[in-house]
Design an enzyme around this catalytic site. Sequence first.
Site, PDB file in Angstrom:
ATOM      1  N   SER A  58      45.042  45.568  51.087  1.00  0.00           N
ATOM      2  CA  SER A  58      44.582  44.185  51.218  1.00  0.00           C
ATOM      3  C   SER A  58      45.545  43.294  51.995  1.00  0.00           C
ATOM      4  CB  SER A  58      44.389  43.555  49.839  1.00  0.00           C
ATOM      5  OG  SER A  58      43.448  44.284  49.118  1.00  0.00           O
ATOM      6  N   HIS A 119      48.937  36.673  45.531  1.00  0.00           N
ATOM      7  CA  HIS A 119      48.514  38.062  45.736  1.00  0.00           C
ATOM      8  C   HIS A 119      48.248  38.276  47.233  1.00  0.00           C
ATOM      9  CE1 HIS A 119      46.063  41.735  44.637  1.00  0.00           C
ATOM     10  NE2 HIS A 119      47.047  41.814  43.773  1.00  0.00           N
ATOM     11  N   PHE A 238      45.589  29.273  36.184  1.00  0.00           N
ATOM     12  CA  PHE A 238      44.903  29.454  34.907  1.00  0.00           C
ATOM     13  C   PHE A 238      45.374  30.652  34.090  1.00  0.00           C
ATOM     14  CE2 PHE A 238      42.117  27.195  37.888  1.00  0.00           C
ATOM     15  CZ  PHE A 238      42.015  25.991  37.206  1.00  0.00           C
ATOM     16  N   ASP A 254      39.632  29.328  30.892  1.00  0.00           N
ATOM     17  CA  ASP A 254      39.494  29.891  32.242  1.00  0.00           C
ATOM     18  C   ASP A 254      38.200  29.473  32.922  1.00  0.00           C
ATOM     19  OD1 ASP A 254      41.805  31.363  31.625  1.00  0.00           O
ATOM     20  OD2 ASP A 254      40.606  32.959  30.722  1.00  0.00           O
ATOM     21  N   GLU A 280      38.278  34.073  47.230  1.00  0.00           N
ATOM     22  CA  GLU A 280      38.418  35.511  47.012  1.00  0.00           C
ATOM     23  C   GLU A 280      37.931  35.913  45.628  1.00  0.00           C
ATOM     24  OE1 GLU A 280      41.688  39.125  46.869  1.00  0.00           O
ATOM     25  OE2 GLU A 280      42.279  37.127  46.256  1.00  0.00           O
ATOM     26  N   ASP A 326      37.590  42.967  52.295  1.00  0.00           N
ATOM     27  CA  ASP A 326      38.763  43.412  53.047  1.00  0.00           C
ATOM     28  C   ASP A 326      38.698  44.915  53.308  1.00  0.00           C
ATOM     29  OD1 ASP A 326      39.077  43.804  50.341  1.00  0.00           O
ATOM     30  OD2 ASP A 326      41.099  42.985  50.236  1.00  0.00           O
ATOM     31  N   HIS A 327      38.095  45.627  52.380  1.00  0.00           N
ATOM     32  CA  HIS A 327      38.021  47.085  52.518  1.00  0.00           C
ATOM     33  C   HIS A 327      37.037  47.598  51.482  1.00  0.00           C
ATOM     34  CE1 HIS A 327      40.187  47.166  48.792  1.00  0.00           C
ATOM     35  NE2 HIS A 327      41.105  46.380  49.311  1.00  0.00           N
TER      36      HIS A 327
HETATM   37 ZN   LIG Z   1      42.885  47.257  45.954  1.00  0.00          ZN
END
Ligand SMILES: [Zn+2]
EC number: 3.1.3.1
Length: 472
Positions: A58, A119, A238, A254, A280, A326-327
């Site tokens: 990613s 991330h 969160f 949340d 995302e 992304d993949h």
């Molecule tokens: Zn992954």
Amino acid sequence: MPWSFRSSTPTWLRMSSCSWEMGQLHHNPGEETRLEMDKFPFVALSKTYNTNAQVPDSAGTATAYLCGVKANEGTVGVSAATERSRCNTTQGNEVTSILRWAKDAGKSVGIVTTTRVNHATPSAAYAHSADRDWYSDNEMPPEALSQGCKDIAYQLMHNIRDIEVIMGGGRKYMYPKNKTDVEYETDEKARGTRLDGLDLVDIWKSFKPRHKHSHFVWNRTELLALDLYNVDYLLGLFEPGDMQYELNRNNVTDPSLSEMVTVAIQILQKNPRGFFLLVEGGRIDHGHHEGKAKQALHEAVEMDQAIGQAGIMTSSEDTLTVVTADHSHVFTFGGYTPRGNSIFGLAPMLSDTDKKPFTAILYGNGPGYKVVGGERENVSMVDYAHNNYQAQSAVPLRHETHGGEDVAVFSKGPMAHLLHGVHEQNYIPHVMAYAACIGANLDHCAPASSAGSLAAGPLLLPLALFPLSVLF
Ligand SMILES: [Zn+2]
């Protein structure tokens, strides 16, 4: 205009499964259900490989579809001249993202994710790091620290200081080592991680202009109580790490992905010059890595709801929306199941080889590999409809791997037709920038007399194509 939605995973396959699941959630057979993304008029395929990997990660892919250049796996916001984990290959190889291009053009910008805000995917929007795992300085090797590289949480607060909206998980990376978490007071793993002793939430606040309203929230109740007309900058963290799976979500502490998207758009839309928002659904990927198809698909359904919510709040007259992954993952659906079968159910026949039943959903590899008494586990003896059931895989691995095939790109709005056909993944942000008249290539934006002038901003766009409130 453009704003971009991205989920770790949907290939065709995954999206089909997702529509079945969505239909079945609404007590329909499922197959005929149309996802929000299915309603987009343009579809393309994106080739996801990294510069040094056929099956990508990613970090490299986020750099491709946010910064417009392919990169090595594990690296974010840098060109392929940067080698993973080698801090001293970073300087001079930084690349900027479409979030930065939008900000430089006077638009508002935001990041919403269900993972940590530092991330891999979100970090490619604002950071330049030789290693995606450098979440805070606690995760960095001494050599990288001594060579002057900064962790990704630090970069989030310092690189682009006026990001209007940041929402997701990742609280612990913002606070000094061992600081007790506000929500999980007795959990040592939730404590602050920073060796440099910085309080990045305080630093975030200190960078905002005095006359603007900036708000930090850490739970859903606080988030939904905000008067958004009076919020200029929002930081919502969160969870100490990634957010919970949608199926496990605590409705007090949340927010859902669609709730975060709703709040983000309300704040960003106040800018008459438009906005860029990166959304995302990052835990789709995590569900698959764990072999938990039900978790992954519920994440994907929530992502689709967020896409629908965004569609209600924006117009494709002036907003380009791009949905992609992304993949892929090594996830399959088969077995000649009849119409109406639960997608988490069994194929209608036994294996003609080991005489055992099998689930329609399987993985090529991953933690669901089970041998009992020297034979493949009999799935009819286990609760294969459980939220955390790990579907069987052909090869045992603690973490299921990504897949290497192309992923779909759905688009609607101005210039969406440019995303049609098979493209390299790093083509995507160039389309968004072209459509929004931001970034380096602005020749098509200005009247002939001032073509090429950077001063000719989006407001000089032909109004027929882009109303003033153009956005991103
Ligand atoms: Zn992954």
